[in-house]
Every structure is written in C-alpha cells, then in structure tokens.
Design an enzyme around this catalytic site. Structure first.
Site, PDB file in Angstrom:
ATOM      1  CB  CYS A 156      -0.942   0.091   1.191  1.00  0.00           C
ATOM      2  SG  CYS A 156      -2.104  -1.273   1.259  1.00  0.00           S
ATOM      3  NE  ARG A 198       4.692   1.716  -0.069  1.00  0.00           N
ATOM      4  CZ  ARG A 198       5.674   1.428   0.774  1.00  0.00           C
ATOM      5  NH1 ARG A 198       6.915   1.692   0.435  1.00  0.00           N
ATOM      6  NH2 ARG A 198       5.427   0.909   1.948  1.00  0.00           N
ATOM      7  CD1 TRP A 204      -0.312  -6.127  -3.352  1.00  0.00           C
ATOM      8  CD2 TRP A 204      -0.599  -6.861  -1.257  1.00  0.00           C
ATOM      9  NE1 TRP A 204      -0.017  -7.476  -3.324  1.00  0.00           N
ATOM     10  CE2 TRP A 204      -0.181  -7.953  -2.057  1.00  0.00           C
ATOM     11  CE3 TRP A 204      -0.842  -7.099   0.094  1.00  0.00           C
ATOM     12  CZ2 TRP A 204       0.005  -9.235  -1.548  1.00  0.00           C
ATOM     13  CZ3 TRP A 204      -0.663  -8.379   0.602  1.00  0.00           C
ATOM     14  CH2 TRP A 204      -0.232  -9.429  -0.223  1.00  0.00           C
ATOM     15  CG  ASN A 208       1.508   0.599   4.391  1.00  0.00           C
ATOM     16  OD1 ASN A 208       1.195  -0.566   4.159  1.00  0.00           O
ATOM     17  ND2 ASN A 208       2.755   1.021   4.360  1.00  0.00           N
ATOM     18  N   GLY A 209      -0.760  -1.178   6.429  1.00  0.00           N
ATOM     19  CA  GLY A 209      -0.453  -2.092   7.532  1.00  0.00           C
ATOM     20  C   GLY A 209      -1.638  -3.003   7.792  1.00  0.00           C
ATOM     21  CD  GLU A 227      16.716 -13.316  -7.769  1.00  0.00           C
ATOM     22  OE1 GLU A 227      16.074 -13.856  -6.856  1.00  0.00           O
ATOM     23  OE2 GLU A 227      16.404 -12.218  -8.258  1.00  0.00           O
ATOM     24  CE  LYS A 253      13.535 -11.330  -9.921  1.00  0.00           C
ATOM     25  NZ  LYS A 253      14.122 -10.862  -8.709  1.00  0.00           N
ATOM     26  CD  GLU A 309       9.638 -11.457  -8.953  1.00  0.00           C
ATOM     27  OE1 GLU A 309       8.910 -10.877  -8.145  1.00  0.00           O
ATOM     28  OE2 GLU A 309      10.872 -11.472  -8.850  1.00  0.00           O
ATOM     29  CG  HIS A 324      17.740 -38.395  -5.508  1.00  0.00           C
ATOM     30  ND1 HIS A 324      18.089 -39.684  -5.174  1.00  0.00           N
ATOM     31  CD2 HIS A 324      18.890 -37.744  -5.790  1.00  0.00           C
ATOM     32  CE1 HIS A 324      19.417 -39.792  -5.236  1.00  0.00           C
ATOM     33  NE2 HIS A 324      19.912 -38.629  -5.610  1.00  0.00           N
ATOM     34  CE  LYS A 380      11.336  -2.975  -5.356  1.00  0.00           C
ATOM     35  NZ  LYS A 380      11.991  -4.057  -6.111  1.00  0.00           N
TER      36      LYS A 380
HETATM   37  C1  F6R Z   1      11.448 -10.561  -5.978  1.00  0.00           C
HETATM   38  C2  F6R Z   1      11.468  -9.600  -4.889  1.00  0.00           C
HETATM   39  C3  F6R Z   1      11.106 -10.077  -3.524  1.00  0.00           C
HETATM   40  C4  F6R Z   1      11.905  -9.320  -2.451  1.00  0.00           C
HETATM   41  C5  F6R Z   1      11.390  -9.699  -1.059  1.00  0.00           C
HETATM   42  C6  F6R Z   1      12.183  -9.027   0.032  1.00  0.00           C
HETATM   43  O1  F6R Z   1      11.877  -9.993  -7.169  1.00  0.00           O
HETATM   44  O2  F6R Z   1      11.723  -8.440  -5.075  1.00  0.00           O
HETATM   45  O3  F6R Z   1      11.272 -11.452  -3.406  1.00  0.00           O
HETATM   46  O4  F6R Z   1      13.256  -9.628  -2.581  1.00  0.00           O
HETATM   47  O5  F6R Z   1      10.042  -9.338  -0.960  1.00  0.00           O
HETATM   48  O6  F6R Z   1      12.082  -7.633  -0.038  1.00  0.00           O
HETATM   49  P1  F6R Z   1      13.132  -6.703   0.691  1.00  0.00           P
HETATM   50  O7  F6R Z   1      14.452  -6.921   0.055  1.00  0.00           O
HETATM   51  O8  F6R Z   1      12.619  -5.309   0.479  1.00  0.00           O
HETATM   52  O9  F6R Z   1      13.137  -7.104   2.128  1.00  0.00           O
END
Ligand code: F6R
Length: 609
Positions: A2, A31, A79, A103-104, A482, A486, A489, A505, A604
C-alpha cells in the site's frame, strides 16, 4: 505494501492537491495496485471522496471528470489484505468526522468491532474502516487525544494519515512499523510511504518517528510524542534525483534497473575500499564483529534471501565458517539456535519487510549482534539493527528486484573478503585480487547486457512453455534459485530450481519433450558432474539452455542454446549470470505482453506478514 500520500499547502493551480496526490500515487503504485482513492478537503472541511478498483489511471480518469480545487488531501494505492478488490474496500475510509488511509494490518479489528459495537456502522470488509470508526468514537474535538487513546487499543502495524472534518487543512499522522516520510517546503507539507512520491518537491526529508503524532498544515509540520512533548526529527538529504526514480527512456523500470547494475555495483564497492581492500571502519563496523563470531546466520525474504544463499556458499568455501540461511517468515516462529557468538546478517532492499524486521528483533533478543544490508536509507531495519551497510542501488521501482540483488551480493562479497583477511584465509594480495575481480564484474555484466542475442533466442523457447527448470550445483544452484523466481514472478511460467544432482531422486519424472531446462555450469570443480546431469535431462527430451563461462569445452550435443558468461573466476560468475537470468525473465514477460513492472498479486514492499 500500500502506498499512502498526504498534502496540505498553498500550491496554486487549477486543482492543486488533487494533482499532487494523483502524481504521488503513480510513483507509489509499485507498492500496491489493486485499487486507489483520494479524499480532498475543502476550506470548510467539506469532503470529496473518490475511490476506484484498478490502477491509479482509473482513479485519475474518474477525478478528471469533476476536478476538485482543494489544498489539502490524502491518497492511497492498495494491496488488498482484508476484503476483496472493489470500490468499497478501497481507501480512504470515512466514519463520522474521520476520514483516513492506512498501510499495515490492524490485527485486533474483530475484537474492536465486538467491544465497541461497530458492526452496524461498517460498509467495507477492511480492518482499516474499523480504525476510522474507533477514532470517530474517541474524538472529542482534540485529535491528539483521540490518537493517543487509539494507540492503546490498536494492535498491529500501521501508518495512518487522517482528516478530521472540523480541522480543515490539517492532516494527522501516526505510525507503528509501517513506513512514513515527510517534508515541508514553501508550497506546503507532504507525507508519503516513501520518497519516490516526494522527490519532485525537494531533497530534504525526515523519517516520521514511531509513537508520535505528526500534524501537517500549509504552514509547517509539528511532531509530539505521546506525552505531548515536541520531537525534532532528524533531517536527511536524498542522494538521488527525480530522473533516478523515472524510466529515463527505457520502456520499463525493470530493464532500466538491469542496465543500472554495473554502476550500482561500483557505487557500492568503491567507497568501502582502502588500499584496494574492504574497510568498514567509516560505517562504524568493528573488525571484532567479523573476527570473533563463531558462525553466521543470514535472514531475508525472496530475492534478498537468494542473495544470502550465494553469500553462504561463498563464505563457507572461502572462510570455512558455518553459515545458515533462513527465510525470515520461518525463522521468527522457529527455535532460533543463535546467541552472542552468532553474527546475524539481515538483508532487505526496502528495509521495511515485516518478517525480516521481526526476525531481526528476535535475533537481537537472543543476544546476537546484528548487521543489516539495506538499500533504503533510514528504513526501519537499518535503524534497528546494531550495524548497517547500505547498498547504493538508488531507488528500485520495478517489483521484480534486479539491481538490489546485485548490490546485496556485492556487499556479501566485500564482507567475505574482510572475513577472509581477518581470519588469515587471504593474504593482502589475495584480497586485492578478489576485489579487483569483484570490480571487474561490472564490466562482465555490462557486456552480458549488451550482447543479449542468445538470451533472446532462449526466450523464444521459454515463452511457449508452461514450466521451466533451472539446475546447477554449488554456487550455480544458489544463482538458479533467483533465476527461477525472476521467471515465475513476471512471466507467470511455473519455474523451479533444483540442485542438479538431486533431479534423479524424483523431479526428473517431470521432464518431458521440449521442456526448457536452464542449466548453469560455471563452477570448474563440479563442471563435469553438472554436464552429466544436463545429459540426463536432454536424453529425456528437455530443451537445454546451457549457461557456461566463455571458452568452456562442451559437446554441442548437450544443449540447444548456449549462453557464454564473460568471466574467468568461478566465484564471480554470479554477476553476469544474474544479468542473463534477469534478461531471460524480462524478455519473456515482455514477449508475452505482460505487465513487467507490476506483476499480478505482488507489491514491492511487503509490510504484512
Ligand atoms: C522478488 C522480490 C522479492 C523481495 C522480497 C524481500 O523480485 O523483489 O522477493 O526480494 O520481498 O524484499 P526486501 O528486500 O525489500 O526485504
């Protein structure tokens, strides 16, 4: 999660506050982007409420049909947590004389509904509307008094911006955990979840202190603690500009941020070098922190946690120190086996991820010294950990993390080098060689990004598939985790990473004709083993995209597409490998016509548990 913004001022122009709020919400949209809303307050306290399910652009259209010329207002991009995505659940929420954005998460909202008999007053399914009812119930003409009482009742995390109908031109704010920053200039006062929404209005700002009530008006900002004592916040200066937070000619933030990685890596490493070796003394990090610990625990979420996995593999092989990596949301409810002999490293781009923050607090309670690797200055995790090493990626706007991952790795590499020097695993020369290879990784990334033809070829293969596997051993396995995250997502292709030796396995049963398998084989000592695993999947019909170091000798029968990484030393393959895997995900998402920067269901900054 949010995004919230508030403005009270004298901005002239046809529909001032409305424009500032909508522009700010567009910056904050990363966000959360389920729905958006604004509440504008007229000179006499009259309220104009607009809220819409969908993106900020939908709200903007609705606002532009009947613009409101107000000088004060609050705005929110959501969100969804409590209640579905619709106009009614969108913020702001009003009850009686109170209108607010949040937000929260208010954890005890059911109890509050029952205790105060609010059920009949609620229109939405949100926890936030309950807070509006509570404040209206407590309000007797003094906002400070109502907020002070509300703090004793509410449990959970929150950042609120509140308008009271009989306090025109004033925004009242209070926060617990969820972030808020604020700024004042000659045009008025601003508050927002993060700086991206405020950067257009100046470079000075402050982090709103917790357990305080902040009042914004056109004339200025005042803050007092819950006993009524005035609080002076620490004024900070932003070290990036408006352009850094915009696309700068790129079609998406993600590709812009992928391109920014070489520079971000240099910016993160160079300021910490003395005599070409890492030195953290300016950041107040004593060598004893690194030389005396008996083991290291790394805690983070998502991409940051995968950076931690690379850190673990590197530290264990270089320094021979036991390192464990934990998912923050699991760690906080586990039995943490750490004490003062453990160095806890938490990693977070935003510095606000609630699970990482809770895990950090738990580690401190266990007596473990804590070191945070964080990108956002002044964020909660940065402030609460004993020591902090900032990454210098600048603002990361795309939801999928790219440059933040690279600079998190860069700091973990610096730490590994310092640990190795202090523990006698590196001579000075070996340390300098390591750092020189780290610095030249930015060139390798640049080259990888420039020469992306083979990656584009691989995209043609991957985009048609519903599934993809990433395989590798050792450090390669850590990078492939990773890579898989990527891809899934942003392209919505189901992707999983497996330690290559583990396939037979069970998982190899899933391999079928034309299934893309992205195989990483950059580590000399396990190269032959990984290639045998690649042969096993190829023999079962997989379409193999093989990622190797330039010059590696591989039989062309083993792969369909080969991607060469411009790197010599195995430990540094992660940097160009990361760029190649990010580009693979980016081009696949773009080729499928998806919203690269704002993938569905995500946001984010994850400030809910
Ligand atoms: C994936 C991504 C998330 C963040 C995770 C942690 O591309 O961005 O997996 O890495 O939500 O976020 P931070 O680093 O802000 O704690």
């Amino acid at each position: 999660m949010c995004g919230i913004i508030g403005y009270s001022g004298s901005y002239s122009g046809s529909f001032c506050a409305q424009k500032i709020l909508l522009d700010g919400l567009e910056q904050l949209e990363y966000r959360g982007y389920d729905s958006a809303g604004v509440a504008l307050q007229g000179e006499n306290g009259e309220l104009f409420l607009r809220k819409k399910a969908g993106r900020v652009s939908v709200l903007r259209e609705a606002c532009e049909v009947a613009p409101v010329n107000a000088r004060c207002g609050i705005g929110h991009t959501r969100w969804a947590t409590h209640g579905g995505v619709n106009d009614v659940n969108a913020h702001p929420h009003s009850c009686g004389r109170v209108t607010l954005i949040h937000n929260g998460i208010i954890e005890n909202y059911h109890e509050i509904i029952a205790a105060f008999g609010f059920a009949g007053r609620l229109h939405s399914e949100t926890d936030t509307e309950v807070a509006a009812c509570l404040l209206d119930y407590l309000y007797q003409g003094d906002p400070f008094d109502a907020l002070r009482q509300a703090v004793d009742i509410l449990t959970g995390s929150y950042a609120f911006c509140i308008l009271f109908a009989d306090q025109p031109g004033k925004i009242f704010c209070i926060r617990n955990v969820s972030p808020l920053v604020a700024a004042h200039n000659e045009s008025g006062s601003f508050v927002a979840s993060d700086l991206t929404a405020l950067i257009a209005y100046g470079k000075s700002y402050f982090v709103v202190p917790e357990e305080t009530v902040m009042t914004l008006s056109a004339e200025g900002i005042s803050i007092c603690d819950l006993s009524g004592k005035t609080v002076q916040p620490e004024i900070l200066t932003v070290d990036w500009d408006v352009e850094s937070a915009q696309k700068g000619g790129y079609p998406h933030y993600m590709i812009k941020e992928i391109n920014e990685q070489p520079e971000a890596l240099q910016n993160t490493v160079r300021p910490r070098l003395r005599n070409d070796l890492p030195d953290f003394s300016e950041e107040g990090i004593p060598d004893a922190l690194l030389s005396c610990c008996e083991n290291i625990t790394i805690i983070a979420c998502g991409t940051a946690m995968y950076a931690g996995m690379v850190g673990k593999a590197l530290m264990e092989q270089t320094v021979k120190i036991p390192v464990s990596v934990h998912i923050a949301s699991e760690f906080r409810y586990d039995t943490p086996l750490i004490d003062s002999r453990t160095l806890t490293i938490v990693i977070s781009q935003s510095g606000e991820t609630i699970d990482t923050l809770a895990a950090l607090r738990l580690a401190k309670d266990c007596g473990s010294p804590t070191l945070a690797i964080v990108n956002v200055k002044g964020s909660t995790i940065a402030r609460e950990s004993d020591y902090v090493l900032y990454t210098h990626a600048g603002p990361e706007i795309a939801v999928a993390s790219t440059k933040a991952y690279t600079v998190q790795l860069a700091v973990l590499y610096l730490l590994t080098c310092r640990l190795a020097l202090l523990r006698g695993c590196f001579s000075q020369e070996q340390g300098q060689e390591f750092i020189s290879a780290l610095l030249s990784s930015s060139e390798a990334m640049e080259q990888m990004i420039r020469q992306d033809q083979m990656i584009r070829e691989a995209v043609k293969m991957v985009k048609r598939s519903d599934h993809a596997f990433f395989i590798g051993r050792g450090l390669d396995y850590a990078f492939s985790l990773e890579g898989a995250l990527k891809l899934k997502e942003i392209s919505y292709i189901h992707a999983e990473a497996y330690a290559a030796g583990e396939l037979k396995h069970g998982t190899i049963a899933l391999i079928e004709e034309k299934m893309p398998v992205i195989a990483l084989a950059t580590q000399e000592k396990i190269f032959a083993k990984t290639i045998s695993n690649v042969r096993e999947v190829r023999a079962r019909g997989a379409a193999v995209i093989l990622i190797v170091k330039e010059g590696a000798q591989v039989d062309p029968d083993v792969y369909d597409i080969r991607i060469d990484l411009p790197v010599r030393k195995d430990e540094f393959a992660v940097f160009p490998a990361a760029a190649s895997l990010q580009l693979l995900a980016y081009y696949t998402s773009d080729a499928k016509g998806l919203n690269v920067d704002k993938p569905r269901n995500l946001a984010k900054s994850v400030t809910v548990e």
